[in-house]
Motif scaffolding. Structure first.
Motif, mmCIF file in Angstrom:
data_model
loop_
_atom_site.group_PDB
_atom_site.id
_atom_site.type_symbol
_atom_site.label_atom_id
_atom_site.label_comp_id
_atom_site.label_asym_id
_atom_site.label_seq_id
_atom_site.Cartn_x
_atom_site.Cartn_y
_atom_site.Cartn_z
ATOM 1 N N GLY A 168 53.307 -70.686 24.367
ATOM 2 C CA GLY A 168 54.105 -69.510 24.030
ATOM 3 C C GLY A 168 55.490 -69.879 23.535
ATOM 4 O O GLY A 168 56.007 -69.306 22.571
ATOM 5 N N THR A 169 56.104 -70.889 24.202
ATOM 6 C CA THR A 169 57.425 -71.356 23.763
ATOM 7 C C THR A 169 57.342 -72.005 22.397
ATOM 8 O O THR A 169 58.190 -71.769 21.520
ATOM 9 C CB THR A 169 57.992 -72.337 24.783
ATOM 10 O OG1 THR A 169 58.049 -71.692 26.074
ATOM 11 C CG2 THR A 169 59.385 -72.803 24.391
ATOM 12 N N GLU A 170 56.313 -72.807 22.189
ATOM 13 C CA GLU A 170 56.161 -73.471 20.890
ATOM 14 C C GLU A 170 55.899 -72.467 19.770
ATOM 15 O O GLU A 170 56.361 -72.648 18.643
ATOM 16 C CB GLU A 170 55.021 -74.486 20.966
ATOM 17 C CG GLU A 170 55.280 -75.641 21.913
ATOM 18 C CD GLU A 170 56.514 -76.436 21.527
ATOM 19 O OE1 GLU A 170 56.801 -76.552 20.330
ATOM 20 O OE2 GLU A 170 57.198 -76.936 22.436
ATOM 21 N N SER A 219 51.961 -83.214 23.902
ATOM 22 C CA SER A 219 52.720 -82.919 25.105
ATOM 23 C C SER A 219 54.107 -83.544 25.013
ATOM 24 O O SER A 219 54.248 -84.731 24.729
ATOM 25 C CB SER A 219 51.982 -83.458 26.334
ATOM 26 O OG SER A 219 52.769 -83.293 27.474
ATOM 27 N N ALA A 230 56.558 -82.308 27.528
ATOM 28 C CA ALA A 230 57.235 -81.732 28.682
ATOM 29 C C ALA A 230 58.212 -82.730 29.309
ATOM 30 O O ALA A 230 59.365 -82.411 29.554
ATOM 31 C CB ALA A 230 56.220 -81.280 29.724
ATOM 32 N N GLN A 239 45.693 -76.124 22.264
ATOM 33 C CA GLN A 239 47.059 -76.548 21.956
ATOM 34 C C GLN A 239 47.252 -76.598 20.445
ATOM 35 O O GLN A 239 47.889 -77.492 19.920
ATOM 36 C CB GLN A 239 47.341 -77.927 22.567
ATOM 37 C CG GLN A 239 47.370 -77.910 24.091
ATOM 38 C CD GLN A 239 47.687 -79.277 24.662
ATOM 39 O OE1 GLN A 239 46.969 -79.783 25.539
ATOM 40 N NE2 GLN A 239 48.746 -79.901 24.205
ATOM 41 N N ASN A 264 48.641 -78.802 30.550
ATOM 42 C CA ASN A 264 49.627 -78.047 31.321
ATOM 43 C C ASN A 264 51.055 -78.511 31.053
ATOM 44 O O ASN A 264 51.988 -77.979 31.646
ATOM 45 C CB ASN A 264 49.338 -78.166 32.824
ATOM 46 C CG ASN A 264 48.045 -77.484 33.211
ATOM 47 O OD1 ASN A 264 47.671 -76.496 32.601
ATOM 48 N ND2 ASN A 264 47.354 -78.028 34.209
ATOM 49 N N GLN A 265 51.223 -79.500 30.200
ATOM 50 C CA GLN A 265 52.551 -80.020 29.906
ATOM 51 C C GLN A 265 53.182 -79.339 28.686
ATOM 52 O O GLN A 265 54.335 -79.601 28.375
ATOM 53 C CB GLN A 265 52.473 -81.530 29.644
ATOM 54 C CG GLN A 265 52.013 -82.334 30.850
ATOM 55 C CD GLN A 265 51.854 -83.798 30.527
ATOM 56 O OE1 GLN A 265 52.337 -84.239 29.500
ATOM 57 N NE2 GLN A 265 51.191 -84.525 31.395
ATOM 58 N N VAL A 266 52.440 -78.501 27.999
ATOM 59 C CA VAL A 266 52.933 -77.824 26.798
ATOM 60 C C VAL A 266 52.869 -76.312 27.024
ATOM 61 O O VAL A 266 51.818 -75.782 27.387
ATOM 62 C CB VAL A 266 52.109 -78.216 25.563
ATOM 63 C CG1 VAL A 266 52.639 -77.494 24.333
ATOM 64 C CG2 VAL A 266 52.141 -79.715 25.358
ATOM 65 N N SER A 267 53.985 -75.641 26.792
ATOM 66 C CA SER A 267 54.031 -74.174 26.839
ATOM 67 C C SER A 267 53.790 -73.655 25.425
ATOM 68 O O SER A 267 54.699 -73.672 24.582
ATOM 69 C CB SER A 267 55.384 -73.699 27.382
ATOM 70 O OG SER A 267 55.470 -72.300 27.337
#
Length: 518
Positions: free
Chosen positions: A82-84, A63, A65, A124, A77-80
């Motif tokens: 899709g963005t990564e 994480s 974020a 994740q 919930n602190q890691v997107s």
């Protein structure tokens, strides 16, 4: 009740299916072409994919974020992801991976084409799948991208640490300036704020900036990726068969040629009296009485059907014509005359087709001494044809290009013979329309696979409008010989037609004498 009543019958469906299957099987060459194309595509795919290997590495993303603030949300919930996933597929990560693999930065785009990044559901974890020609290169590429992604993420985290540290250091500088001007009462509050800021810097510098861990390193695969060669060839065979069936269906739907007796009946609205079978061998004009075989028996059956359909009284006139040039009109007329002779009729074959050589030059003729007193009423220029075991019949040609002259040469009266008239194609010349009004019936000759349904419909309309009676159709299945033999036969026929079209010029007597002396 004026006619039969049609009831729906469920047993008609198998017949329709068989008819559709027969229509598809007529285009076996197209189906074979589709199968060959499918096999070639499967073979190309098999050989192109036969030596490709895929290695997989997995990275657990931590994480990031808000790594320097108070976090009150769950870690997942602190890691997107899709963005990564998009960051992992970026050009910056590809350039880092190229450097790790020892390749120039210009080759980073080619590496991206061999990379596939996925994210398993509710996790994740980023999965790096790299495809290469060798197993070691595939494992090296998967590990290089995983390490490049972690290095890129660590660099981004370190940049965030530096920014946060500079921000806190500026705050400390500002507080220290305020401390010099502060009173003793405010000195404790300022010192407490300084202690908090120093503690913040210690926390920032102690943060882990790695951003993730490699939980699975790529290993050299033991075999190629994807299905093997047999599976790809089988897939190509199935795809080629489907393509061939589709092409055959399209060809059958767009084909306008007559392929069966049912199509001829539907186009002419008259019965098909004979279906001449394909018969190997030479192109023989007169078969009945000389040669046996299925084709000769079909002509005999045609004569009996014709007598029942259009010639019940024995004496009659039949016009044999084709929609266009190329059908076996002469063969049908000659053998029909021989078959009617075999049935006991006195037959006269009238050749009104000026586009081909005279029939009398291509038929076995009897000498003039074989004439009987009953043959005295024959037209001038007629000859007797030897039909073998069937007997003999008379044959004559027209001396004028007009189709009406053939009608005037036809016998008339109660003692006249049965006349079989052959003329030029119906859709190319108007001779047949003039003759159709003076005969008892018209016999239309068409070729299976060569005559178009539209030509049959036009021929039916012309015969009906001219006042003629269409007795039926004769379908010719053609010859069962090789392509070379068929080409040679067509060339010989075209040469004969060209020779017949050239007018004969009489030479002077002196030229004939000179030619004879030479």
């Amino acid at each position: 009740m004026t006619g039969p009543i049609d009831f729906p019958d469920r047993y008609d469906e198998p017949d329709q299916l068989r008819d559709q299957l027969r229509r598809l099987l007529r285009h076996r060459a197209v189906i074979a072409l589709g199968i060959v194309l499918g096999l070639l595509g499967g073979a190309a795919l098999a050989f192109s994919r036969a030596h490709t290997y895929t290695a997989t590495s997995e990275v657990l993303v931590r994480s990031t974020a808000d790594p320097f603030g108070a976090v009150s949300v769950a870690a997942d919930n602190q890691v997107s992801m899709g963005t990564e996933q998009q960051v992992a597929a970026s050009a910056a990560v590809a350039i880092r991976a190229a450097r790790l693999m020892g390749r120039p930065e210009s080759g980073a785009a080619a590496l991206e084409n061999d990379l596939r990044i996925t994210n398993p559901a509710k996790s994740q974890v980023l999965r790096f799948e790299f495809t290469a020609r060798t197993p070691r290169r595939a494992a090296r590429g998967a590990n290089a991208f995983a390490e490049a992604y972690l290095a890129d993420r660590k660099a981004r985290n370190q940049a965030a640490v530096q920014r946060a540290g500079r921000s806190v250091q500026q705050q400390i500088t500002t507080v220290q300036a305020k401390k010099k001007d502060a009173d003793d009462a405010d000195d404790k509050a300022v010192q407490s704020e300084l202690d908090t800021l120093h503690k913040r810097i210690v926390e920032i510098n102690s943060r882990d900036t790695d951003g993730g861990d490699i939980v699975r390193r790529g290993e050299a695969p033991g075999g190629p990726s994807g299905p093997g060669r047999p599976a790809l060839l089988l897939l190509g065979l199935a795809g080629g068969l489907a393509l061939g069936i589709l092409l055959a269906w399209l060809r059958s739907s767009l084909d306008t040629r007559v392929r069966s007796a049912g199509e001829a009946r539907a186009a002419l609205r008259t019965p098909v009296l004979a279906l001449l079978p394909p018969e190997p061998g030479e192109d023989v004009l007169l078969r009945v009485g000389h040669l046996g075989g299925d084709r000769a028996e079909t002509y005999r059956a045609l004569a009996y059907r014709l007598r029942r359909t259009g010639l019940p009284g024995g004496t009659g006139r039949v016009l044999v014509v084709a929609p266009r040039r190329g059908a076996a009109t002469e063969e049908v007329a000659v053998n029909l005359a021989a078959a009617l002779t075999e049935c006991g009729d006195e037959v006269l074959l009238v050749d009104a087709d000026l586009g081909t050589p005279a029939l009398t030059a291509r038929l076995p003729l009897l000498p003039d001494t074989a004439r009987t007193p009953g043959d005295a009423a024959l037209p001038d220029g007629s000859r007797l044809v030897d039909a073998g075991t069937a007997g003999r019949f008379a044959c004559c040609g027209t001396g004028s290009p007009a189709g009406g002259s053939a009608a005037h040469r036809m016998p008339s009266g109660p003692d006249s013979r049965t006349a079989v008239v052959i003329t030029r194609p119906l859709l190319e010349h108007a001779d047949a329309l003039a003759l159709a009004q003076r005969v008892d019936g018209v016999l239309l000759v068409a070729g299976l696979g060569t005559t178009r349904r539209e030509d049959l419909r036009r021929a039916y309309e012309l015969i009906d409008c001219s006042g003629g009676t269409l007795l039926g159709a004769v379908l010719d299945a053609g010859r069962r010989d090789g392509r070379l033999h068929a080409a040679l036969r067509r060339r010989t026929r075209s040469r004969r037609e060209a020779e017949a079209a050239v007018p004969l010029v009489e030479l002077p007597a002196q030229d004939e004498t000179l030619t004879a002396s030479r």
